[in-house]
Design a protein around this motif. Structure first.
Motif, PDB file in Angstrom:
ATOM      1  N   GLN A 172      -2.236  18.327  29.893  1.00  6.75           N
ATOM      2  CA  GLN A 172      -0.883  17.826  30.149  1.00  6.75           C
ATOM      3  C   GLN A 172      -0.759  16.351  29.778  1.00  6.75           C
ATOM      4  O   GLN A 172       0.269  15.932  29.224  1.00  6.75           O
ATOM      5  N   ARG A 173      -1.782  15.572  30.054  1.00  3.80           N
ATOM      6  CA  ARG A 173      -1.742  14.146  29.719  1.00  3.80           C
ATOM      7  C   ARG A 173      -1.622  13.928  28.219  1.00  3.80           C
ATOM      8  O   ARG A 173      -0.938  13.016  27.760  1.00  3.80           O
ATOM      9  N   GLN A 174      -2.256  14.792  27.424  1.00  2.00           N
ATOM     10  CA  GLN A 174      -2.294  14.586  25.993  1.00  2.00           C
ATOM     11  C   GLN A 174      -1.151  15.266  25.243  1.00  2.00           C
ATOM     12  O   GLN A 174      -0.778  14.822  24.154  1.00  2.00           O
ATOM     13  N   THR A 175      -0.588  16.334  25.800  1.00  2.00           N
ATOM     14  CA  THR A 175       0.440  17.080  25.074  1.00  2.00           C
ATOM     15  C   THR A 175       1.829  16.950  25.676  1.00  2.00           C
ATOM     16  O   THR A 175       2.818  17.260  25.011  1.00  2.00           O
ATOM     17  N   GLY A 176       1.953  16.503  26.921  1.00  2.00           N
ATOM     18  CA  GLY A 176       3.286  16.316  27.501  1.00  2.00           C
ATOM     19  C   GLY A 176       3.607  17.251  28.636  1.00  2.00           C
ATOM     20  O   GLY A 176       4.255  16.855  29.584  1.00  2.00           O
ATOM     21  N   ALA A 177       3.199  18.501  28.596  1.00  2.00           N
ATOM     22  CA  ALA A 177       3.441  19.438  29.695  1.00  2.00           C
ATOM     23  C   ALA A 177       2.541  20.649  29.501  1.00  2.00           C
ATOM     24  O   ALA A 177       2.558  21.276  28.442  1.00  2.00           O
ATOM     25  N   PHE A 178       1.784  20.977  30.524  1.00  2.00           N
ATOM     26  CA  PHE A 178       0.862  22.104  30.399  1.00  2.00           C
ATOM     27  C   PHE A 178       1.615  23.414  30.220  1.00  2.00           C
ATOM     28  O   PHE A 178       1.167  24.300  29.496  1.00  2.00           O
ATOM     29  N   MET A 179       2.781  23.544  30.877  1.00  2.00           N
ATOM     30  CA  MET A 179       3.489  24.813  30.830  1.00  2.00           C
ATOM     31  C   MET A 179       4.115  25.098  29.469  1.00  2.00           C
ATOM     32  O   MET A 179       4.581  26.199  29.223  1.00  2.00           O
ATOM     33  N   TYR A 180       4.129  24.107  28.563  1.00  2.00           N
ATOM     34  CA  TYR A 180       4.535  24.398  27.185  1.00  2.00           C
ATOM     35  C   TYR A 180       3.574  25.377  26.529  1.00  2.00           C
ATOM     36  O   TYR A 180       3.885  25.976  25.497  1.00  2.00           O
ATOM     37  N   LEU A 181       2.383  25.515  27.131  1.00  2.00           N
ATOM     38  CA  LEU A 181       1.380  26.408  26.567  1.00  2.00           C
ATOM     39  C   LEU A 181       1.903  27.839  26.468  1.00  2.00           C
ATOM     40  O   LEU A 181       1.506  28.596  25.577  1.00  2.00           O
ATOM     41  N   THR A 182       2.808  28.220  27.376  1.00  2.00           N
ATOM     42  CA  THR A 182       3.401  29.553  27.305  1.00  2.00           C
ATOM     43  C   THR A 182       4.121  29.761  25.977  1.00  2.00           C
ATOM     44  O   THR A 182       3.982  30.805  25.329  1.00  2.00           O
ATOM     45  N   ASP A 183       4.885  28.753  25.557  1.00  2.00           N
ATOM     46  CA  ASP A 183       5.592  28.839  24.282  1.00  2.00           C
ATOM     47  C   ASP A 183       4.636  28.678  23.105  1.00  2.00           C
ATOM     48  O   ASP A 183       4.772  29.366  22.090  1.00  2.00           O
ATOM     49  N   TYR A 184       3.670  27.763  23.239  1.00  2.00           N
ATOM     50  CA  TYR A 184       2.724  27.561  22.147  1.00  2.00           C
ATOM     51  C   TYR A 184       1.985  28.858  21.813  1.00  2.00           C
ATOM     52  O   TYR A 184       1.845  29.223  20.641  1.00  2.00           O
ATOM     53  N   VAL A 185       1.513  29.536  22.859  1.00  2.00           N
ATOM     54  CA  VAL A 185       0.762  30.772  22.640  1.00  2.00           C
ATOM     55  C   VAL A 185       1.679  31.867  22.104  1.00  2.00           C
ATOM     56  O   VAL A 185       1.323  32.590  21.167  1.00  2.00           O
ATOM     57  N   GLY A 186       2.891  31.990  22.678  1.00  2.00           N
ATOM     58  CA  GLY A 186       3.819  33.028  22.230  1.00  2.00           C
ATOM     59  C   GLY A 186       4.222  32.866  20.783  1.00  2.00           C
ATOM     60  O   GLY A 186       4.165  33.819  19.991  1.00  2.00           O
ATOM     61  N   VAL A 187       4.615  31.657  20.410  1.00  2.00           N
ATOM     62  CA  VAL A 187       5.035  31.405  19.030  1.00  2.00           C
ATOM     63  C   VAL A 187       3.831  31.419  18.095  1.00  2.00           C
ATOM     64  O   VAL A 187       3.875  32.008  17.008  1.00  2.00           O
ATOM     65  N   GLY A 188       2.746  30.759  18.522  1.00  2.00           N
ATOM     66  CA  GLY A 188       1.569  30.683  17.664  1.00  2.00           C
ATOM     67  C   GLY A 188       0.977  32.041  17.348  1.00  2.00           C
ATOM     68  O   GLY A 188       0.517  32.283  16.227  1.00  2.00           O
ATOM     69  N   THR A 189       0.999  32.955  18.313  1.00  2.00           N
ATOM     70  CA  THR A 189       0.460  34.298  18.076  1.00  2.00           C
ATOM     71  C   THR A 189       1.259  35.024  17.009  1.00  2.00           C
ATOM     72  O   THR A 189       0.697  35.674  16.124  1.00  2.00           O
ATOM     73  N   ARG A 190       2.564  34.888  17.063  1.00  2.00           N
ATOM     74  CA  ARG A 190       3.416  35.586  16.099  1.00  2.00           C
ATOM     75  C   ARG A 190       3.347  34.978  14.702  1.00  2.00           C
ATOM     76  O   ARG A 190       3.558  35.665  13.715  1.00  2.00           O
ATOM     77  N   LEU A 191       3.041  33.681  14.626  1.00  2.00           N
ATOM     78  CA  LEU A 191       2.972  33.009  13.332  1.00  2.00           C
ATOM     79  C   LEU A 191       1.536  32.821  12.855  1.00  2.00           C
ATOM     80  O   LEU A 191       1.285  32.059  11.928  1.00  2.00           O
TER      81      LEU A 191
END
Length: 911
Positions: free
Chosen positions: A638-657
């Protein structure tokens, strides 16, 4: 000894050499070193002249002058040195140059042995050799070398071979005691002095044995804390030094042991409070926050540069009375510190309005625009009503940012009777739509915000006049269909209480035997917007890593860049996680159970439309085997990326792309390697983090908070709420989300995700990552009626890693309709076009089996493409069915060629 002295000097010099590892000797040396027990004698504390390193040597070894050279029994010599090198200089190159210089003066350089070791958590090398002096007497030399930033540290021992096994345990104790000190070491030394800790000799074997096991996987942390606690009373000099250890797990255990020990070391809590790790600081914050005089103590140091961090760390554990005293004290000082006042205002964002209100009168008289900007942002974020007259005055400010924020706050502060005053603020001469100058755009934005605030006021008034709960629900549902008003309506009513808008019958306590299932199917709602699961994270990471190694890129340069990037990132992640350099895998050092599923879910809260952004929930559920490591991993991300819960979107979008990732990796590698370290990002004006504690119905919830204020005075926050049910961790961005999940504990599973057909199909799919989504909910928008009649619009898929490729398959399911009838069912492997026609460098492709004749006759009608709205122009569009190619492709493929420049120039007349 002259030759030995020359060898020793060479061990502190520099060249390059490649020496073959002597496996048998290495294993023997490693076993010998591990067999040494630390001596139970007294050691004396020493600090290098540059105040960069602390270490201990046997108390009866004599120091030679002012150098850090010590002579022990049998004329054994121990030497510690620190020198500077260019920051980032590789340890391997430095050791190679040392080996070259040493080999040049030795008759038999093959006798030199190098062994991979560690100083604390830093990678190090031991250079070991046995050589005779001029008289033929054999001596052993052992030199440990490591690099931390621009510092090279070397510890060396030279001793007669006959006495080596008796002396080397003392050298081992010195090596294990060596630690790099933090930037605020001078403050730590002052605290030692004020606590009257004398640098008296004392044993270190017990402390070093405890510390040695703390950084291991599955370490007994509680047992180590219990053993450390009495040592803060019996050996305070050695025990308190653990508070500056590089390893967070060591500092954490030391801080907890300090909290359980006596109060004679009370001043060290103020030092621990500023630890770079907020979880360590939490130990001191909990202790200090309970003190009755904490408000006065904080105000006494309000001129300190570090007071912002001090107040933020203690704030969650203070009583509301002490919080009020701190806030009042900061805003009534004769010479106020505006930066500290601003940071304190940001803390109010997480404080209920009923506990403490903004000191808005003081802020208005301060005549400090940044303070007003932050105050208006905080008031809007927590829904606090401010004086209307003051807001009207701010709405006339020459500062455009203050004007907009004041207009926004009027929506939650003004009454219906104030609407005429707001309408008078709207420009009488409407801004032309084509106006692009800055002043015109600012005027337009202000007018739009005032109009929105008027709608908010009327909504609040209507809701206040509602006579029944259902009547109020209907008003909210109506507001939720209005663009820009939907989030305000939901937050204003449903997020204002613990119960929110969830059904009144929902459970508020967990059954005694309740357990969360592997894929969290018994707590997630049946209807989810998006769901992603990694059934076996360890296996997925291993296959992912193997795939990257198996990639064959277009050029040796690209291949080398990729390998270098992977090595650099792995080293960085390993250091961040506290993993040793030789660790086979890093995932175990995150603290998670790497063979248990990780699930990511998004859904809409009960009672809200799918289009309401503020009602969107997301959560991550996984199993944990080491809570402390896991919590620290979350905070670091969270300190380095801005919000840990963005990981939900990162994984969802990243998996599809994911299909495009291998092709992008070479470019990513070049970008990483080409990054200019001399051009750092502009630092924020205010930046602090802290860990707090709250609860929901008796369930402890840990909060990980980060706050940033950029140079334009924009406030950014990141919050992760973490609750444990047994060994299951639930991570969410709000308490409301945890409430929604745990309220499902007594609901029948068939009414939850377990009863979702797409879920059951997805989790049985063979894939390293599996997912599904509800496209209707995902693309929902206010006033959008196009999906209202669609019952089914689902997507499922699976991503699978192999040694040479990533296979990602999607399955789309829609209701049967006229427009979907021309789409014929097929299996991807049945299509020949991608396999035989497309080049191997293709990133991704879309496959479609189409009844073209049916589509041509059906789609224009079903899409309502009237002639007045859509025109075919031969100059812009062309359909080219190559008679030589099409027969080979089969019925599943056609070719559509677009003249894109002409297409973009055409006016589609609203079509």
């Amino acid at each position: 000894m002259r030759k030995l002295l020359l060898v020793l000097i060479c061990l502190f010099c520099g060249g390059t050499i490649s020496l073959n590892a002597q496996t048998d000797r290495l294993e023997a040396r490693d076993a010998e070193w591990k067999s040494y027990a630390l001596p139970q004698t007294n050691f004396t504390r020493h600090v290098t002249p540059d105040k960069a390193v602390v270490f201990r040597v046997p108390a009866d070894w004599k120091q030679q002058g002012t150098d850090l050279t010590f002579v022990g029994p049998h004329d054994a010599q121990l030497l510690v040195t620190v020198e500077k090198v260019p920051d980032g200089y590789p340890l391997t190159e430095y050791v190679a140059s040392t080996l070259k210089a040493t080999a040049d003066v030795m008759a038999s350089p093959e006798s030199i042995l190098t062994r991979r070791t560690k100083f604390q958590d830093l990678e190090a090398r031991e250079i070991y050799l046995e050589t005779p002096d001029e008289k033929g007497k054999m001596f052993r030399s052992a030199t440990w070398i490591t690099i931390s930033g621009p510092l090279v540290v070397r510890a060396s021992l030279v001793v007669e071979l006959d006495h080596a096994t008796a002396i080397e345990p003392f050298f081992k104790a010195t090596v294990q005691s060596l630690m790099f000190v933090p930037a605020n070491f001078s403050q730590f030394e002052m605290t030692r002095t004020s606590a009257m800790i004398e640098p008296a000799p004392g044993p270190i074997h017990e402390i070093e044995n405890i510390v040695a096991g703390l950084n291991e996987l599955n370490a007994d942390r509680e047992g180590a804390i219990k053993r450390l606690t009495p040592l803060f009373a019996s050996q305070p000099g050695a025990a308190v030094d653990l508070l500056i250890d590089r390893r967070a797990v060591v500092r954490s255990a030391a801080a907890e042991a300090l909290a359980r020990s006596n109060d004679s070391l009370y001043d060290f809590f103020w030092y621990v409070l500023l630890d770079s790790d907020p979880f360590i600081a939490q130990t001191a914050a909990r202790r200090l926050g309970s003190e009755t005089d904490i408000a006065s103590r904080l105000l006494n140091v309000s001129s300190s540069k570090q007071v912002t961090e001090l107040i933020a760390r203690v704030w969650p554990f203070m009583t509301k009375e002490n919080r009020a005293r701190v806030m009042q004290g900061l805003f009534t000082q004769k010479t106020p510190n505006r930066e500290v006042q601003t940071a304190a205002l940001i803390l109010l964002r997480m404080t209920p309005v009923s506990d403490l209100k903004l000191p808005f009168a003081s802020i208005m008289t301060a005549n400090h625009e940044p303070l007003k900007i932050v105050a208006l942002q905080v008031a809007n974020d927590r829904g606090e009503s401010l004086p209307v007259d003051a807001l009207m005055k701010l709405a006339a400010s020459p500062n455009a940012k203050i004007k907009i924020l004041a207009a926004e706050n009027l929506g939650q502060s003004a009454a219906v009777s104030d609407i005429p005053r707001l309408e008078a603020l709207i420009s009488k001469a409407p801004v032309a739509a084509a106006a692009q100058d800055k002043a015109a755009l600012q005027r337009k934005a202000f007018d739009e915000e005032i109009k929105l605030s008027i709608r908010k006021i009327r909504f609040r008034s209507d809701l206040g006049l509602a006579k029944t709960v259902e009547e109020g629900r209907e008003i909210i549902r109506k507001a939720a269909s209005e663009s820009r008003l939907d989030d305000f309506a939901w937050r204003y009513d449903c997020e204002a209480t613990d119960a929110g808008c969830s059904p009144s019958s929902a459970a508020r306590t967990l059954p005694s035997e309740f357990k969360i299932k592997s894929f969290a199917e018994n707590i997630f709602p049946q209807k989810v917007t998006q769901y992603t699961a990694i059934p076996n994270p360890a296996q997925a990471v291993e296959r992912f890593y193997e795939t990257l190694h198996g990639l064959q890129l277009d050029s040796p340069r690209a291949q080398a860049s990729l390998i270098l990037m992977m090595g650099t990132l792995r080293e960085k992640f390993g250091q961040e996680l506290g993993a040793p350099p030789e660790a086979a895998t890093l995932i175990d050092y995150t603290g998670i159970k790497s063979d248990s599923p990780i699930v990511f879910g998004k859904w809409t809260a009960a009672g809200a439309r799918d289009s309401v952004g503020y009602a969107q929930r997301n959560a991550i559920v996984l199993r944990v085997k080491d809570r402390e490591r896991f919590e620290r991993s979350v905070e670091s991300f969270q300190r380095q990326t801005g919000a840990f819960m963005y990981l939900t979107d990162y994984v969802g979008v990243g998996t599809r792309l994911a299909a495009a990732v291998p092709a992008l990796l070479p470019f990513s590698a070049q970008a990483v390697l080409a990054a200019d370290p001399d051009k750092p990002a502009k630092p924020p004006l205010v930046n602090y983090s802290f860990v707090g504690q709250t609860e929901w119905n008796g369930i402890p919830i840990k909060t990980i908070e980060h706050r940033w204020l950029d140079s334009d005075w924009n406030l950014s926050t990141a919050s992760t709420y973490l609750a444990f049910i047994g060994d299951v961790a639930i991570l969410t961005p709000s308490i409301a989300t945890i409430r929604d999940l745990l309220s499902n504990a007594t609901v029948a599973e068939q009414q939850l995700l377990a009863g979702n057909e797409e879920f059951r199909r997805t989790v049985t799919t063979d894939g390293d990552i599996v997912y599904f989504s509800n496209l209707k909910a995902f693309f929902a928008a206010p006033n959008d009626k196009s999906f209202d009649e669609v019952k089914t619009a689902d997507e499922t898929g699976a991503l699978k890693f192999s040694t040479s490729s990533w296979d990602n398959s999607h399955r789309l399911v829609f209701d049967e309709s006229d427009w979907s009838k021309p789409l014929l069912p097929f299996h991807p492997r049945d299509l020949s076009a991608p396999r035989e026609i497309l080049p191997s460098s293709t990133l991704a492709y879309f496959m479609l089996k189409l009844d073209f004749a049916a589509a041509w006759s059906t789609w224009p009608k079903s899409m309502n493409l009237r002639e007045s709205r859509f025109e075919f122009d031969a100059a812009s569009w062309s359909l080219d069915f190559n008679k030589e190619v099409l027969p080979e492709l089969g019925p599943e493929c056609g070719a559509v060629l677009l003249d894109l420049p002409n297409v973009y120039e055409k006016d589609f007349q609203g079509g």
